[in-house]
Design a protein around this motif. Structure first.
Motif, PDB file in Angstrom:
ATOM      1  N   THR A 124     -46.125 -13.999 -39.406  1.00 35.83           N
ATOM      2  CA  THR A 124     -46.605 -15.096 -38.562  1.00 35.83           C
ATOM      3  C   THR A 124     -47.314 -14.474 -37.365  1.00 35.83           C
ATOM      4  N   GLN A 125     -48.599 -14.795 -37.195  1.00 38.29           N
ATOM      5  CA  GLN A 125     -49.345 -14.226 -36.079  1.00 38.29           C
ATOM      6  C   GLN A 125     -49.381 -15.137 -34.853  1.00 38.29           C
ATOM      7  N   ILE A 126     -49.293 -16.452 -35.076  1.00 34.09           N
ATOM      8  CA  ILE A 126     -49.354 -17.400 -33.961  1.00 34.09           C
ATOM      9  C   ILE A 126     -48.206 -18.389 -34.076  1.00 34.09           C
ATOM     10  N   VAL A 127     -47.552 -18.638 -32.958  1.00 30.11           N
ATOM     11  CA  VAL A 127     -46.515 -19.662 -32.884  1.00 30.11           C
ATOM     12  C   VAL A 127     -46.993 -20.733 -31.914  1.00 30.11           C
ATOM     13  N   VAL A 128     -46.881 -21.985 -32.346  1.00 29.15           N
ATOM     14  CA  VAL A 128     -47.134 -23.134 -31.478  1.00 29.15           C
ATOM     15  C   VAL A 128     -45.775 -23.802 -31.305  1.00 29.15           C
ATOM     16  N   ALA A 129     -45.324 -23.949 -30.052  1.00 27.72           N
ATOM     17  CA  ALA A 129     -43.961 -24.434 -29.840  1.00 27.72           C
ATOM     18  C   ALA A 129     -43.851 -25.355 -28.644  1.00 27.72           C
ATOM     19  N   THR A 130     -42.823 -26.196 -28.701  1.00 24.82           N
ATOM     20  CA  THR A 130     -42.444 -26.965 -27.518  1.00 24.82           C
ATOM     21  C   THR A 130     -41.450 -26.088 -26.748  1.00 24.82           C
ATOM     22  N   PRO A 131     -41.361 -26.267 -25.426  1.00 26.62           N
ATOM     23  CA  PRO A 131     -40.512 -25.383 -24.622  1.00 26.62           C
ATOM     24  C   PRO A 131     -39.050 -25.347 -25.061  1.00 26.62           C
ATOM     25  N   GLY A 132     -38.463 -26.506 -25.325  1.00 30.29           N
ATOM     26  CA  GLY A 132     -37.048 -26.561 -25.692  1.00 30.29           C
ATOM     27  C   GLY A 132     -36.745 -25.807 -26.971  1.00 30.29           C
ATOM     28  N   ARG A 133     -37.532 -26.034 -28.023  1.00 30.32           N
ATOM     29  CA  ARG A 133     -37.289 -25.375 -29.311  1.00 30.32           C
ATOM     30  C   ARG A 133     -37.566 -23.877 -29.210  1.00 30.32           C
ATOM     31  N   LEU A 134     -38.571 -23.512 -28.448  1.00 25.49           N
ATOM     32  CA  LEU A 134     -38.868 -22.098 -28.233  1.00 25.49           C
ATOM     33  C   LEU A 134     -37.651 -21.388 -27.635  1.00 25.49           C
ATOM     34  N   LEU A 145     -40.590 -12.376 -28.770  1.00 23.66           N
ATOM     35  CA  LEU A 145     -41.947 -12.476 -28.224  1.00 23.66           C
ATOM     36  C   LEU A 145     -42.474 -11.108 -27.801  1.00 23.66           C
ATOM     37  N   GLU A 146     -41.825 -10.034 -28.285  1.00 24.38           N
ATOM     38  CA  GLU A 146     -42.187  -8.699 -27.824  1.00 24.38           C
ATOM     39  C   GLU A 146     -43.615  -8.277 -28.176  1.00 24.38           C
ATOM     40  N   HIS A 147     -44.214  -8.849 -29.220  1.00 14.39           N
ATOM     41  CA  HIS A 147     -45.577  -8.471 -29.615  1.00 14.39           C
ATOM     42  C   HIS A 147     -46.627  -9.467 -29.139  1.00 14.39           C
ATOM     43  N   VAL A 148     -46.209 -10.501 -28.418  1.00 14.94           N
ATOM     44  CA  VAL A 148     -47.161 -11.522 -27.951  1.00 14.94           C
ATOM     45  C   VAL A 148     -48.082 -10.909 -26.903  1.00 14.94           C
ATOM     46  N   ARG A 149     -49.375 -11.036 -27.150  1.00 17.92           N
ATOM     47  CA  ARG A 149     -50.398 -10.541 -26.225  1.00 17.92           C
ATOM     48  C   ARG A 149     -51.244 -11.680 -25.664  1.00 17.92           C
ATOM     49  N   HIS A 150     -51.122 -12.859 -26.257  1.00 17.82           N
ATOM     50  CA  HIS A 150     -51.947 -13.999 -25.862  1.00 17.82           C
ATOM     51  C   HIS A 150     -51.044 -15.219 -25.706  1.00 17.82           C
ATOM     52  N   LEU A 151     -51.094 -15.824 -24.524  1.00 21.34           N
ATOM     53  CA  LEU A 151     -50.267 -16.987 -24.224  1.00 21.34           C
ATOM     54  C   LEU A 151     -51.149 -18.133 -23.768  1.00 21.34           C
ATOM     55  N   VAL A 152     -50.939 -19.290 -24.367  1.00 24.42           N
ATOM     56  CA  VAL A 152     -51.647 -20.502 -23.970  1.00 24.42           C
ATOM     57  C   VAL A 152     -50.612 -21.536 -23.567  1.00 24.42           C
ATOM     58  N   LEU A 153     -50.747 -22.065 -22.378  1.00 26.61           N
ATOM     59  CA  LEU A 153     -49.913 -23.178 -21.933  1.00 26.61           C
ATOM     60  C   LEU A 153     -50.804 -24.413 -21.981  1.00 26.61           C
ATOM     61  N   ASP A 154     -50.671 -25.191 -23.033  1.00 23.80           N
ATOM     62  CA  ASP A 154     -51.502 -26.386 -23.173  1.00 23.80           C
ATOM     63  C   ASP A 154     -50.826 -27.531 -22.422  1.00 23.80           C
ATOM     64  N   GLU A 155     -51.587 -28.194 -21.592  1.00 24.80           N
ATOM     65  CA  GLU A 155     -51.066 -29.282 -20.758  1.00 24.80           C
ATOM     66  C   GLU A 155     -49.887 -28.795 -19.916  1.00 24.80           C
ATOM     67  N   ALA A 156     -50.101 -27.662 -19.231  1.00 27.56           N
ATOM     68  CA  ALA A 156     -49.054 -27.065 -18.394  1.00 27.56           C
ATOM     69  C   ALA A 156     -48.577 -28.042 -17.327  1.00 27.56           C
ATOM     70  N   ASP A 157     -49.492 -28.836 -16.788  1.00 24.91           N
ATOM     71  CA  ASP A 157     -49.111 -29.821 -15.762  1.00 24.91           C
ATOM     72  C   ASP A 157     -48.103 -30.816 -16.319  1.00 24.91           C
ATOM     73  N   GLU A 158     -48.285 -31.184 -17.571  1.00 24.22           N
ATOM     74  CA  GLU A 158     -47.371 -32.120 -18.241  1.00 24.22           C
ATOM     75  C   GLU A 158     -45.980 -31.489 -18.401  1.00 24.22           C
ATOM     76  N   MET A 159     -45.946 -30.214 -18.753  1.00 22.65           N
ATOM     77  CA  MET A 159     -44.656 -29.538 -18.923  1.00 22.65           C
ATOM     78  C   MET A 159     -43.922 -29.450 -17.583  1.00 22.65           C
ATOM     79  N   LEU A 160     -44.662 -29.216 -16.510  1.00 16.30           N
ATOM     80  CA  LEU A 160     -44.054 -29.156 -15.187  1.00 16.30           C
ATOM     81  C   LEU A 160     -43.477 -30.524 -14.805  1.00 16.30           C
ATOM     82  N   SER A 161     -44.238 -31.575 -15.070  1.00 16.03           N
ATOM     83  CA  SER A 161     -43.757 -32.909 -14.702  1.00 16.03           C
ATOM     84  C   SER A 161     -42.598 -33.356 -15.584  1.00 16.03           C
ATOM     85  N   MET A 162     -42.424 -32.701 -16.745  1.00 17.65           N
ATOM     86  CA  MET A 162     -41.295 -33.020 -17.633  1.00 17.65           C
ATOM     87  C   MET A 162     -40.058 -32.222 -17.240  1.00 17.65           C
TER      88      MET A 162
END
Length: 167
Positions: A124-134, A145-162
């Motif tokens: 598996t090269q890419i994981v798409v996850a919700t914060p809780g399940r991650l 996550l030791e080999h992760v070199r690329h991180l995307v926080l999609d709708e980071a503002d939404e995660m903060l407000s949650m």
């Protein structure tokens, strides 16, 4: 003449996949983000309206930058909701229809955690996850996550407000 996406640095095999989805011309966010993320790969904060193609803006460079010959998780996309995580996973899969297989796993609540944990034993090269399940899968030691070199926080503002600031 070069295809508009080719001019941004997107490979022809990915272009074939996105064209099949009706994506012919890059949007503003894609024109700005794609070349930067492919070439530089540095930090980028981008804001754009819903429906402007943000998933392709971060997803295409992510697919280009991960190495399909390495079985480890190299890219992580965190999304605030199950629906968004599944939608991102589906789009990334569709983009790669004609390219070297980059495997994406979607990890979110509401799906069987044991099945998700066993799926992670496959390349598996890419994981798409919700914060809780991650966090659940990391605590279980089913995910590293030791080999992760690329991180995307999609709708980071939404995660903060949650309430996911601490995580």
């Amino acid at each position: 003449m070069a295809h508009p996406f080719q001019a941004l640095g997107v490979s022809t095999d990915l272009i074939k996949g996105i064209e099949e989805l009706g994506i012919r011309r890059p949007t503003d966010i894609q024109e700005k983000a794609i070349p930067f993320l492919i070439e530089d790969g540095g930090n980028l904060v981008a804001q754009a309206q819903t429906g402007t193609g943000k998933t392709a803006a971060f997803g295409l460079p992510l697919l280009i930058r991960v190495d399909p010959s390495k079985p480890q998780i190299q890219g992580l996309v965190i999304a605030p909701t199950r629906e968004l995580a599944k939608q991102i996973g589906k789009q990334l899969f569709r983009y790669t229809k004609y390219s070297a297989k980059v495997f994406t796993e979607v990890l979110c609540g509401g799906d069987d955690m044991d099945r998700q944990a066993s799926a992670l034993s496959r390349p598996t090269q890419i994981v798409v996850a919700t914060p809780g399940r991650l966090l659940d899968l990391i605590k279980r030691k089913a995910l590293t996550l030791e080999h992760v070199r690329h991180l995307v926080l999609d709708e980071a503002d939404e995660m903060l407000s949650m309430g996911f600031k601490k995580e």
